[in-house]
Design a protein around this motif. Sequence first.
Motif, mmCIF file in Angstrom:
data_model
loop_
_atom_site.group_PDB
_atom_site.id
_atom_site.type_symbol
_atom_site.label_atom_id
_atom_site.label_comp_id
_atom_site.label_asym_id
_atom_site.label_seq_id
_atom_site.Cartn_x
_atom_site.Cartn_y
_atom_site.Cartn_z
ATOM 1 N N ARG A 356 -52.486 14.117 -2.465
ATOM 2 C CA ARG A 356 -53.343 14.372 -1.308
ATOM 3 C C ARG A 356 -54.721 13.748 -1.479
ATOM 4 O O ARG A 356 -55.342 13.306 -0.512
ATOM 5 N N ILE A 357 -55.202 13.704 -2.714
ATOM 6 C CA ILE A 357 -56.534 13.147 -2.963
ATOM 7 C C ILE A 357 -56.523 11.618 -2.940
ATOM 8 O O ILE A 357 -57.383 10.987 -2.310
ATOM 9 N N GLY A 358 -55.528 11.023 -3.621
ATOM 10 C CA GLY A 358 -55.560 9.565 -3.784
ATOM 11 C C GLY A 358 -54.241 8.857 -3.625
ATOM 12 O O GLY A 358 -54.117 7.693 -4.046
ATOM 13 N N GLY A 359 -53.235 9.509 -3.038
ATOM 14 C CA GLY A 359 -51.953 8.861 -2.813
ATOM 15 C C GLY A 359 -51.201 8.589 -4.108
ATOM 16 O O GLY A 359 -51.500 9.159 -5.169
ATOM 17 N N TYR A 360 -50.225 7.678 -4.029
ATOM 18 C CA TYR A 360 -49.393 7.393 -5.202
ATOM 19 C C TYR A 360 -50.188 6.692 -6.307
ATOM 20 O O TYR A 360 -49.833 6.794 -7.483
ATOM 21 N N GLY A 361 -51.269 6.001 -5.947
ATOM 22 C CA GLY A 361 -52.087 5.342 -6.958
ATOM 23 C C GLY A 361 -52.682 6.335 -7.934
ATOM 24 O O GLY A 361 -52.610 6.156 -9.159
ATOM 25 N N LEU A 362 -53.265 7.421 -7.411
ATOM 26 C CA LEU A 362 -53.843 8.439 -8.279
ATOM 27 C C LEU A 362 -52.747 9.258 -8.966
ATOM 28 O O LEU A 362 -52.868 9.599 -10.154
ATOM 29 N N LEU A 363 -51.670 9.547 -8.234
ATOM 30 C CA LEU A 363 -50.567 10.339 -8.783
ATOM 31 C C LEU A 363 -49.999 9.703 -10.048
ATOM 32 O O LEU A 363 -49.901 10.357 -11.104
ATOM 33 N N TYR A 364 -49.642 8.428 -9.970
ATOM 34 C CA TYR A 364 -49.032 7.759 -11.121
ATOM 35 C C TYR A 364 -50.075 7.133 -12.054
ATOM 36 O O TYR A 364 -49.799 6.950 -13.245
ATOM 37 N N GLY A 365 -51.264 6.823 -11.534
ATOM 38 C CA GLY A 365 -52.321 6.314 -12.396
ATOM 39 C C GLY A 365 -52.759 7.354 -13.415
ATOM 40 O O GLY A 365 -52.996 7.033 -14.593
ATOM 41 N N PHE A 366 -52.860 8.607 -12.985
ATOM 42 C CA PHE A 366 -53.193 9.690 -13.911
ATOM 43 C C PHE A 366 -52.146 9.799 -15.011
ATOM 44 O O PHE A 366 -52.467 10.001 -16.187
#
Length: 390
Positions: A356-366
């Motif tokens: 919700r905060i950053g899409g798949y980029g933040l989801l998998y980047g984390f």
Amino acid sequence: MNRKFIVYLVAFAAFLGPFTQTIYTPVLPEVASQLHSTSFVVNLTISVFTFFLAIMQMIYGPLTDSKGRRRVMLFGVLLYVIASVGCYFSKNIELLLVFRALQAIGIAAGSVVAVTVISDLFEGKERGHAMGTFQMLVSLGPVLGPVIGGFLSGLFNFHSVFLALAATGLLVLIFNYLYLKETKPSNVEAGRFQLRDFAMILQNRIGSSIIYLGFIQYYVFYDFLVFLPNILSDRYGLSAEQKGLVFLPMSLSIVIGSYLGGKIQARIDGEKVVVLTTYLNAIAVLFFLISYSISLAWLLAGIIAFGLFLGLSLPVQTTLLTGAFTRNRATAVGAYNFSRYMGMAVSPIVGSIFYRIGGYGLLYGFIVVATLAFAFMLSRRLLVTRSVSV
């Protein structure tokens, strides 16, 4: 006692846990519609199952050490069968949540007892090979679940998956009743369980490293299982059956990796394998993040790489863990499984926040950053510490 047959027997009981957990993930929107609920509450049926699966590891571990393997297994599978029937007849989301919890409470016995039985029956290289076979079979569970669930739900409705689970559980119960004998060593007396037993396991260099690794790996794994169907629907417009089929390459790569992981323990030091595969898992997730939107073929390449490296690591982890503990072996396995299942349980919740905060980029980047950091810590903890002590 045919030891190889027993490996398959207990592995199938353990397989039912993750298989049941994910069997209807491809049709979560349809479940919400049929039960007149929201996607958030329906997702809770997965998280609740995972939560109780995790909690019961901490209970079944000491029970298996003190009461024996056979008794705990039979009780757990019987409860699972009853709960699966209850899920089939559930007509609202509240009842489904209750019976999903009971399902997890029952089948949680499978993974603890299975690893403990294998450790009782095998030593040395034979144990490594047996663990490879065990992990190869169990790793099919979370990936075959969506495949089979997608087809059953497409042909009938999502309730049909629970009828299939009840029938399968009944077969497992019958075969374990007939063929599983008590394997608890007569010369190993488990003392009275105390909470400090868990603290002792976490103070152990190998024990704590494997337990923390289990959490990280299964957090990542379930981010794929929960969020991949959305990518397949939104970007590629796949049906429930097609989405289920996409999981097959990951399943096969985990199976192949688990088989190879059981073999390579005879040639490569297990601690080195664990560290290397953790780095490779992080690289595989980074590759997926970069390539998933390019084409379906590139997406498949990413999840195949992740599955292969995960599979390589799994049998090595259980071999190292059970080799480090003898008197309270099942308790150590229970703590390890608890950590893995907690990773599964928090994955949909935390992953949703990141999405919700950053899409798949933040989801998998984390995930990439966290896994790389842990791999570095693991290399310092397992390899550097050991070389200093030697």
